[in-house]
Design a protein around this motif. Structure first.
Motif, short mmCIF file in Angstrom:
data_model
loop_
_atom_site.label_atom_id
_atom_site.label_comp_id
_atom_site.label_asym_id
_atom_site.label_seq_id
_atom_site.Cartn_x
_atom_site.Cartn_y
_atom_site.Cartn_z
N SER A 1 0.83 -1.21 0.00
CA SER A 1 0.00 0.00 0.00
C SER A 1 0.87 1.26 0.00
CB SER A 1 -0.95 0.00 1.19
OG SER A 1 -0.23 0.14 2.39
N ALA A 2 0.25 2.36 -0.41
CA ALA A 2 0.96 3.65 -0.47
C ALA A 2 0.11 4.70 0.22
CB ALA A 2 1.20 4.04 -1.93
N TYR B 1 -0.38 8.81 1.25
CA TYR B 1 -0.05 10.17 0.84
C TYR B 1 -0.84 11.15 1.70
CZ TYR B 1 1.78 7.98 -3.36
OH TYR B 1 2.49 7.20 -4.22
N THR C 1 -4.79 6.39 1.70
CA THR C 1 -4.07 5.15 1.43
C THR C 1 -4.63 4.49 0.18
OG1 THR C 1 -3.58 4.84 3.77
CG2 THR C 1 -3.41 2.90 2.37
N SER D 1 -1.67 0.57 -3.97
CA SER D 1 -0.28 0.67 -4.40
C SER D 1 -0.03 2.09 -4.89
CB SER D 1 0.01 -0.33 -5.52
OG SER D 1 -0.78 -0.04 -6.65
N ALA D 2 1.23 2.42 -5.08
CA ALA D 2 1.57 3.75 -5.59
C ALA D 2 1.03 3.91 -7.02
CB ALA D 2 3.09 3.93 -5.59
#
Length: 117
Positions: free
Chosen positions: A2-3, A5, A39, A42-43
Motif C-alpha cells: 500500500s501507499a 499520501y 491510502t 499501491s503507488a
C-alpha cells in the motif's frame, strides 16, 4: 504494498456566514486548510488522476457550504468538512483548520480538528 499520501488543500479563502454575533449573518472572509491522509492499494503507476483522490470534490464541497445557510460555530464547519473528506473510503484521517480573518485587527481566530476513520 500500500501507499500513503497526504493530500492538501491549503489556505482556501471563501466568504461565508460563520458566527454567533448579529454582524456575522453576512458573509465574512474565512480561510480553510485541509490535510487528508489517503491510502491506496499501491503507488500510482500510470500518472493518471483515476488512480488517486481528485481534490476537486473537496473544493467544490467547501464552495457549496459557503453558499449555504452558514454555521454558528467554527467547530461545526470543521466537522462538516471532515465528514465530506471521510466520505471517501480511501481517506483514513483528516485535519481541518478554519480561520476567521477579519474579526480582530491584530489576530486571526480559528479551530482545528483531527478525525480518524
Amino acid at each position: 504494498m500500500s501507499a500513503t499520501y497526504t493530500i492538501l488543500l491549503d489556505d482556501m479563502s471563501v466568504a461565508m456566514r460563520l458566527g454567533i454575533h448579529p454582524h456575522e449573518t453576512e458573509p465574512q472572509p474565512v480561510s480553510l486548510s485541509v490535510a487528508m491522509t489517503v491510502t491506496y492499494p499501491s503507488a500510482p503507476r500510470a500518472d493518471r488522476i483515476e488512480e488517486v483522490l481528485d481534490y476537486d470534490f473537496l473544493r467544490e464541497g467547501i464552495l457549496a457550504m459557503a453558499r449555504g445557510p452558514g454555521f454558528a460555530l467554527q467547530e461545526s464547519l470543521c466537522e462538516a468538512v471532515a465528514a465530506l473528506c471521510l466520505a471517501d473510503a480511501r481517506v483514513v484521517s483528516v485535519k481541518v483548520r478554519s480561520t476567521k480573518t477579519g474579526i480582530y485587527p491584530d489576530a486571526r481566530v480559528g479551530c482545528e480538528i483531527d478525525r480518524t476513520r
